[in-house]
Design a protein around this motif. Structure first.
Motif, PDB file in Angstrom:
ATOM      1  N   LEU A  18       0.748  -1.144  -0.067  1.00 17.00           N
ATOM      2  CA  LEU A  18       0.059   0.072  -0.147  1.00 17.00           C
ATOM      3  C   LEU A  18       0.672   1.357   0.101  1.00 17.00           C
ATOM      4  CD1 LEU A  18      -2.879  -1.162   2.674  1.00 17.00           C
ATOM      5  CD2 LEU A  18      -2.953  -0.830   0.008  1.00 17.00           C
ATOM      6  N   ALA A  19       2.081   1.237   0.962  1.00 16.68           N
ATOM      7  CA  ALA A  19       2.625   2.200   0.781  1.00 16.68           C
ATOM      8  C   ALA A  19       3.561   2.404  -0.417  1.00 16.68           C
ATOM      9  CB  ALA A  19       3.770   2.270   1.829  1.00 16.68           C
ATOM     10  N   THR A  20       3.872   1.792  -1.207  1.00 15.61           N
ATOM     11  CA  THR A  20       4.739   1.706  -2.650  1.00 15.61           C
ATOM     12  C   THR A  20       3.732   2.216  -3.418  1.00 15.61           C
ATOM     13  OG1 THR A  20       6.224  -0.017  -2.062  1.00 15.61           O
ATOM     14  CG2 THR A  20       5.809   0.497  -4.239  1.00 15.61           C
ATOM     15  N   LEU A  21       2.475   1.901  -3.390  1.00 17.71           N
ATOM     16  CA  LEU A  21       1.298   2.043  -4.340  1.00 17.71           C
ATOM     17  C   LEU A  21       0.939   3.660  -4.057  1.00 17.71           C
ATOM     18  CD1 LEU A  21      -0.920   1.483  -6.417  1.00 17.71           C
ATOM     19  CD2 LEU A  21      -2.310   0.732  -4.643  1.00 17.71           C
ATOM     20  N   ALA A  22       0.793   3.943  -2.815  1.00 16.20           N
ATOM     21  CA  ALA A  22       0.456   5.471  -2.411  1.00 16.20           C
ATOM     22  C   ALA A  22       1.745   6.436  -3.020  1.00 16.20           C
ATOM     23  CB  ALA A  22       0.221   5.623  -1.104  1.00 16.20           C
ATOM     24  N   VAL A  23       2.891   5.981  -2.746  1.00 13.96           N
ATOM     25  CA  VAL A  23       3.972   6.935  -3.425  1.00 13.96           C
ATOM     26  C   VAL A  23       3.793   7.010  -4.978  1.00 13.96           C
ATOM     27  CG1 VAL A  23       6.443   7.076  -3.797  1.00 13.96           C
ATOM     28  CG2 VAL A  23       5.522   6.444  -1.256  1.00 13.96           C
ATOM     29  N   CYS A  24       3.986   5.821  -5.539  1.00 17.64           N
ATOM     30  CA  CYS A  24       3.856   5.716  -7.200  1.00 17.64           C
ATOM     31  C   CYS A  24       2.512   6.897  -7.609  1.00 17.64           C
ATOM     32  CB  CYS A  24       3.442   4.493  -7.530  1.00 17.64           C
ATOM     33  SG  CYS A  24       4.906   3.533  -7.425  1.00 17.64           S
ATOM     34  N   VAL A  25       1.633   6.712  -6.916  1.00 19.20           N
ATOM     35  CA  VAL A  25       0.311   7.468  -7.310  1.00 19.20           C
ATOM     36  C   VAL A  25       0.605   8.895  -7.088  1.00 19.20           C
ATOM     37  CG1 VAL A  25      -2.111   8.101  -6.927  1.00 19.20           C
ATOM     38  CG2 VAL A  25      -1.302   5.638  -6.965  1.00 19.20           C
ATOM     39  N   LEU A  26       0.993   9.400  -5.872  1.00 17.53           N
ATOM     40  CA  LEU A  26       1.187  10.730  -5.732  1.00 17.53           C
ATOM     41  C   LEU A  26       2.415  11.187  -6.753  1.00 17.53           C
ATOM     42  CD1 LEU A  26       1.451  10.788  -1.864  1.00 17.53           C
ATOM     43  CD2 LEU A  26      -0.254  11.465  -3.103  1.00 17.53           C
ATOM     44  N   LEU A  27       3.404  10.640  -6.907  1.00 21.15           N
ATOM     45  CA  LEU A  27       4.466  11.094  -7.861  1.00 21.15           C
ATOM     46  C   LEU A  27       4.081  11.112  -9.211  1.00 21.15           C
ATOM     47  CD1 LEU A  27       7.728   9.110  -6.219  1.00 21.15           C
ATOM     48  CD2 LEU A  27       7.064  11.636  -6.187  1.00 21.15           C
ATOM     49  N   SER A  28       3.344  10.197  -9.712  1.00 21.61           N
ATOM     50  CA  SER A  28       2.842   9.865 -11.157  1.00 21.61           C
ATOM     51  C   SER A  28       1.993  10.921 -11.483  1.00 21.61           C
ATOM     52  CB  SER A  28       2.405   8.424 -11.439  1.00 21.61           C
ATOM     53  OG  SER A  28       1.242   8.165 -10.777  1.00 21.61           O
ATOM     54  N   LEU A  29       1.018  11.535 -10.801  1.00 26.80           N
ATOM     55  CA  LEU A  29      -0.129  12.638 -10.702  1.00 26.80           C
ATOM     56  C   LEU A  29       0.377  13.929 -10.093  1.00 26.80           C
ATOM     57  CD1 LEU A  29      -3.354  10.421  -9.827  1.00 26.80           C
ATOM     58  CD2 LEU A  29      -2.110  10.637 -12.074  1.00 26.80           C
ATOM     59  N   GLN A  30       1.721  13.804  -9.514  1.00 28.69           N
ATOM     60  CA  GLN A  30       1.987  15.069  -9.177  1.00 28.69           C
ATOM     61  C   GLN A  30       1.282  15.985  -8.057  1.00 28.69           C
ATOM     62  OE1 GLN A  30       3.377  17.482 -12.361  1.00 28.69           O
ATOM     63  NE2 GLN A  30       4.817  16.446 -12.999  1.00 28.69           N
ATOM     64  N   LEU A  31       0.561  14.956  -7.503  1.00 29.11           N
ATOM     65  CA  LEU A  31      -0.357  15.447  -6.250  1.00 29.11           C
ATOM     66  C   LEU A  31       0.178  16.185  -5.140  1.00 29.11           C
ATOM     67  CD1 LEU A  31      -2.856  12.388  -6.015  1.00 29.11           C
ATOM     68  CD2 LEU A  31      -2.868  14.382  -7.484  1.00 29.11           C
ATOM     69  N   THR A  32       1.343  16.049  -4.829  1.00 25.04           N
ATOM     70  CA  THR A  32       2.112  16.917  -3.780  1.00 25.04           C
ATOM     71  C   THR A  32       3.060  18.059  -4.338  1.00 25.04           C
ATOM     72  OG1 THR A  32       3.705  15.364  -3.910  1.00 25.04           O
ATOM     73  CG2 THR A  32       1.966  14.764  -2.507  1.00 25.04           C
ATOM     74  N   TRP A  33       2.772  18.560  -5.526  1.00 16.37           N
ATOM     75  CA  TRP A  33       3.714  19.470  -6.329  1.00 16.37           C
ATOM     76  C   TRP A  33       3.605  20.737  -5.210  1.00 16.37           C
ATOM     77  CZ3 TRP A  33       2.627  24.473  -7.534  1.00 16.37           C
ATOM     78  CH2 TRP A  33       1.288  24.725  -7.824  1.00 16.37           C
ATOM     79  N   ARG A  34       2.521  21.098  -4.791  1.00 13.16           N
ATOM     80  CA  ARG A  34       2.382  22.471  -4.121  1.00 13.16           C
ATOM     81  C   ARG A  34       3.218  22.187  -2.843  1.00 13.16           C
ATOM     82  NH1 ARG A  34      -0.924  26.886  -4.776  1.00 13.16           N
ATOM     83  NH2 ARG A  34      -1.898  25.705  -6.308  1.00 13.16           N
ATOM     84  N   ALA A  35       2.855  21.213  -1.930  1.00 15.87           N
ATOM     85  CA  ALA A  35       3.750  21.094  -1.049  1.00 15.87           C
ATOM     86  C   ALA A  35       5.336  21.043  -1.185  1.00 15.87           C
ATOM     87  CB  ALA A  35       3.458  19.529   0.004  1.00 15.87           C
ATOM     88  N   ASP A  36       5.699  20.308  -2.164  1.00 17.42           N
ATOM     89  CA  ASP A  36       6.964  20.368  -2.633  1.00 17.42           C
ATOM     90  C   ASP A  36       7.576  21.696  -2.911  1.00 17.42           C
ATOM     91  OD1 ASP A  36       7.770  17.351  -2.538  1.00 17.42           O
ATOM     92  OD2 ASP A  36       6.700  17.223  -4.235  1.00 17.42           O
ATOM     93  N   ALA A  37       6.767  22.534  -3.689  1.00 10.65           N
ATOM     94  CA  ALA A  37       7.068  23.893  -3.873  1.00 10.65           C
ATOM     95  C   ALA A  37       7.502  24.629  -2.700  1.00 10.65           C
ATOM     96  CB  ALA A  37       6.258  24.510  -4.914  1.00 10.65           C
ATOM     97  N   PRO A 303      16.600  12.888 -11.680  1.00  9.37           N
ATOM     98  CA  PRO A 303      15.646  12.352 -12.730  1.00  9.37           C
ATOM     99  C   PRO A 303      14.751  11.299 -12.297  1.00  9.37           C
ATOM    100  CG  PRO A 303      18.089  12.209 -13.262  1.00  9.37           C
ATOM    101  CD  PRO A 303      17.906  12.832 -11.981  1.00  9.37           C
ATOM    102  N   ALA A 304      13.623  10.792 -12.850  1.00  7.53           N
ATOM    103  CA  ALA A 304      12.586  10.155 -12.302  1.00  7.53           C
ATOM    104  C   ALA A 304      13.170   9.005 -11.340  1.00  7.53           C
ATOM    105  CB  ALA A 304      11.571   9.842 -13.416  1.00  7.53           C
ATOM    106  N   PRO A 305      13.925   8.243 -11.975  1.00  4.40           N
ATOM    107  CA  PRO A 305      14.388   6.920 -11.116  1.00  4.40           C
ATOM    108  C   PRO A 305      15.190   7.425  -9.762  1.00  4.40           C
ATOM    109  CG  PRO A 305      15.093   6.634 -13.262  1.00  4.40           C
ATOM    110  CD  PRO A 305      14.704   7.964 -13.229  1.00  4.40           C
ATOM    111  N   TRP A 306      15.598   8.445  -9.818  1.00  2.84           N
ATOM    112  CA  TRP A 306      16.172   8.878  -8.306  1.00  2.84           C
ATOM    113  C   TRP A 306      15.291   9.579  -7.535  1.00  2.84           C
ATOM    114  CZ3 TRP A 306      20.453   6.808  -6.973  1.00  2.84           C
ATOM    115  CH2 TRP A 306      21.492   6.224  -7.969  1.00  2.84           C
ATOM    116  N   ARG A 307      14.127   9.984  -7.979  1.00  4.99           N
ATOM    117  CA  ARG A 307      13.101  10.566  -7.296  1.00  4.99           C
ATOM    118  C   ARG A 307      12.138   9.259  -6.736  1.00  4.99           C
ATOM    119  NH1 ARG A 307       9.842  13.109 -10.450  1.00  4.99           N
ATOM    120  NH2 ARG A 307      11.168  13.173 -12.370  1.00  4.99           N
ATOM    121  N   TRP A 308      11.782   8.225  -7.634  1.00  8.10           N
ATOM    122  CA  TRP A 308      10.852   7.197  -7.334  1.00  8.10           C
ATOM    123  C   TRP A 308      11.589   6.231  -6.324  1.00  8.10           C
ATOM    124  CZ3 TRP A 308       5.897   5.780 -10.024  1.00  8.10           C
ATOM    125  CH2 TRP A 308       5.508   6.981 -10.908  1.00  8.10           C
TER     126      TRP A 308
END
Length: 554
Positions: A18-37, A303-308
Motif C-alpha cells: 500500500l505504501a509503495t502504491l501510494a508513493v507511485c500515485v502521488l509522484l505520477s500524478l504530481q499531487l504533492t507539487w504544491r507542498a514540494d514547492a 531524474p525520475a528513477p532517483w526520485r521514485w
C-alpha cells in the motif's frame, strides 16, 4: 506464536504494498507539487546564495523613461549605450529588447545599432516564442536580420511559470522543433573571455521524445534557479550610463544585462524568495540564471528513477526498522525519525549537492501510515476496553450499554428484542477439581461456540459475570431465540468436555434463560434482564442442561 509472526509478516507485506502504491500515485500524478514547492521555497530562502561580482544590471528605470522619453526609444539611443559600455571594457552585454522589425521612420537608428553591435563583438540579443494567434502554434520572434548578423549571439528568454505563479525553473536550451537556442544568460556567458561553448551543461535532460517536433517549443537542460536576495546585483541606471556619469571601473570586465525595470512596462516575476510581493523584473531573473551558471550553483531536479526509488525506499524503511531495540519499538518514533531524515537529506542535497529531491510524497505517505497505525491502535484500545480478556467476548460494561441501546431501538422500530442468559452447570465443581486454568479453557471454548451463533452485525455475545454469559439478539422473535438457545445447548453438549462432578451429565452442559421483548405487545417499560434471569432460574429448577423461557406479560 508462529501464527502471530505469520500474521505480522503478512500485515507488513500488505502495508509495504500500500505504501509503495501510494508513493507511485502521488509522484505520477504530481499531487504533492504544491507542498514540494513550499518546502523548496522555505529551504532556498534559508540558504545564502553566492553572487558573482562580475554581473551588473543596466536598468531602464522610471527616471530613464522620464528623461529620455516615451518607450520604445530610438535604436540610436541603444547604439550610444553600447558604445559607452564598449569603452568601459565590459566582458559581455545582453540587451534584452526585441528588434523584430525595422524602426518606422528611423533607418539611421537601425544602422547605428547594427554598427554598435558589430563594434562590441560581445552583445547578445533575445529570441522569443509567441503564438502566431491566440491558441495557435508558436513562432520564433527574432531580431531583424541586420541586427541578428551583427550580434555576437542570440538567446531565448523563455520563462517557465509554475502553477502557483512563481518562476522557479529555467531551461538552458529551447527552440522550435528542437532545443538549439541557448538561454540569454547562457549565450552571454559564452561570449565572454575564455568561454567554453562545449562545456557540459547542468540540468535534467530531455527524455522520451522520439525525434524533432517541428511545431512545438522544445526545452532541454531543466534547472531550478537559486535566486540571490533581491538587490544583490550591482544596478545602475540606463540614463546614468548613457550620460557618462557612471565610473567606467564599475562596469569593467563585467557581464552587463540591459533590461526594463520600470513597473509600467515590466510587470515582474514572483520568485521563491519574494513570493508574490515584491516582484522582480525579468532582467533580474536572467541575472540570477547567469549567476547560477557562472558560480556553478545551478540546481538540477533529480531524474525520475532517483526520485521514485528513494521515495519508495524511505516509506518502506519504518516497516523494516519497526520492532527493533530501544525507540524502534514505537512506530511513531520510527516514522518521525525517517521523516526528519528525509527532510534533512533533502536540505543537504539541495545545499551541497545542488540537486532537488521532492520529499512531500514520502512525507505524506509516512504521515498517512502513522495516522493509520494510530487509528488502528485506538480502535484496538477501544475494543479491548469493551471486551473480556479471557473469552474475547464483550465485557459487562459493553453488555449494559448495548442492551440499553437495543431496547431503545426496539421501541422505535417496533421489532422484537431477545436476550439469552447462559450458565455453565456446576462450573464451580469443575474449577475445584481441575483448577482455574482448565476452567478458563472451558470458558474460552464455550465462548467460541456462543460467538459462532451470534454472527449478525448487531448481535452481541458477552461475558455477563463469572461463569455466566449472555447474548443480545436484536430483531429476533421468541421462537427464533428459543431455537438458537436449544442449538447452543446441543453444541456444547457435543463438545464432550468431561465433567465427572456434575450431577446433570458426565460432560459440561449449559442452562439458558430466554426472554423476549415485543414492543407491539408491551408498550410500557420492561426489565428484560430480570425476565431472562427468571427464565434461567426456571431452567435450573427443571433439571439444567436445557433452555427455558418465560412468557411475556399479557
Amino acid at each position: 506464536m508462529p501464527g502471530l509472526h505469520r500474521h505480522d509478516a503478512a500485515a507488513r507485506m500488505v502495508a509495504a504494498l500500500l505504501a509503495t502504491l501510494a508513493v507511485c500515485v502521488l509522484l505520477s500524478l504530481q499531487l504533492t507539487w504544491r507542498a514540494d514547492a513550499w518546502i523548496y521555497d522555505a529551504l532556498l530562502s534559508r540558504f545564502d546564495q553566492p553572487v558573482d561580482p562580475r554581473i551588473a544590471i543596466v536598468a531602464i528605470d522610471e527616471r530613464s523613461l522620464s528623461e529620455i522619453g516615451r518607450w520604445p526609444w530610438s535604436r540610436g539611443v541603444h547604439a550610444r549605450l553600447l558604445d559607452r559600455l564598449r569603452h568601459a571594457g565590459v566582458r559581455g552585454i545582453a540587451l534584452n529588447a526585441v528588434f523584430a522589425e525595422p524602426a518606422t521612420g528611423d533607418p539611421a537608428g537601425d544602422a547605428a545599432l547594427a554598427r554598435a553591435l558589430a563594434a562590441t563583438g560581445s552583445t547578445v540579443l533575445p529570441v522569443m516564442a509567441e503564438p502566431s494567434e491566440p491558441g495557435g502554434m508558436p513562432i520564433e520572434v527574432m531580431p531583424m536580420p541586420p541586427l541578428a548578423e551583427a550580434a555576437a549571439g542570440l538567446g531565448q528568454v523563455d520563462v517557465e511559470i509554475d502553477r502557483d505563479g512563481i518562476a522557479r525553473r529555467a531551461y538552458l536550451k529551447a527552440g522550435l522543433g528542437s532545443a538549439y537556442w541557448p538561454s540569454l544568460a547562457l549565450a552571454l556567458l559564452r561570449v565572454g573571455p575564455a568561454a567554453a561553448d562545449d562545456a557540459p551543461l547542468p540540468g535534467l535532460r530531455l527524455a522520451g521524445q522520439p525525434g524533432p517536433l517541428p511545431f512545438q517549443w522544445v526545452r532541454d537542460h531543466h534547472i531550478l534557479v537559486p535566486y540571490a536576495e533581491p538587490g544583490a546585483f550591482t544596478r545602475v541606471s540606463y540614463l546614468d550610463v548613457l550620460e557618462g556619469t557612471v565610473d567606467p571601473a564599475l562596469l569593467r570586465d563585467r557581464w552587463v544585462l540591459v533590461g526594463v525595470t520600470a513597473a509600467g512596462i515590466d510587470h515582474g516575476l514572483a520568485t521563491p524568495r519574494t513570493g508574490g510581493v515584491p516582484r522582480v523584473p525579468a532582467i533580474e531573473y536572467h541575472a540570477n540564471l547567469l549567476n547560477a551558471l557562472a558560480t556553478g550553483q545551478a540546481i538540477a531536479p533529480l531524474p525520475a528513477p532517483w526520485r521514485w526509488l528513494p521515495s519508495i525506499a524511505l516509506v518502506l524503511l519504518p516497516l523494516a526498522l519497526y520492532g527493533g531495540p530501544g525507540p524502534w519499538r514505537r512506530p511513531s518514533a520510527v516514522t518521525a525519525a525517517v521523516a526528519l531524515a528525509t527532510l534533512l537529506g533533502c536540505a543537504l542535497l539541495l545545499r551541497y549537492g545542488r540537486y532537488w529531491f521532492p520529499p512531500a510524497a514520502t512525507l505524506a505517505v509516512l504521515a498517512g501510515g502513522c495516522l493509520a497505525w494510530t487509528l488502528t491502535r485506538l480502535r484496538q484500545s477501544q475494543h479491548l476496553a469493551h471486551s473480556d480478556a479471557l473469552t474475547l467476548l464483550a465485557n459487562r460494561r459493553m453488555f449494559d450499554l448495548t442492551l440499553a441501546r437495543e431496547l431503545g431501538a426496539a421501541r422505535r422500530s417496533g421489532r422484537p428484542l431477545s436476550l439469552l442468559l447462559v450458565d455453565i452447570d456446576h462450573f464451580k465443581h469443575y474449577n475445584d477439581r481441575h483448577g482455574h486454568q482448565a476452567g478458563d479453557e472451558v470458558l474460552r471454548r464455550i465462548a467460541g461456540a456462543i460467538g459462532s451463533h451470534a454472527r449478525r452485525p448487531r448481535d452481541l455475545a458477552a461475558r455477563y459475570g463469572g461463569d455466566e454469559l449472555a447474548v443480545i439478539l436484536p430483531e429476533t422473535t421468541a421462537a427464533a431465540a428459543e431455537a438458537l438457545a436449544g442449538a447452543l445447548v446441543d453444541d456444547v453438549r457435543a463438545l464432550r468436555i468431561p465433567h465427572p462432578d456434575s450431577d446433570v451429565a458426565p460432560c459440561i452442559t449449559l442452562t439458558i434463560g430466554v426472554a423476549t421483548f415485543d414492543p407491539e405487545r408491551e408498550p410500557g417499560p420492561v426489565d428484560l434482564l430480570k425476565r431472562a434471569d427468571a427464565a434461567l432460574y426456571r431452567g435450573k429448577h427443571q433439571g439444567r442442561d436445557r433452555s427455558a423461557a418465560v412468557a411475556a406479560p399479557a
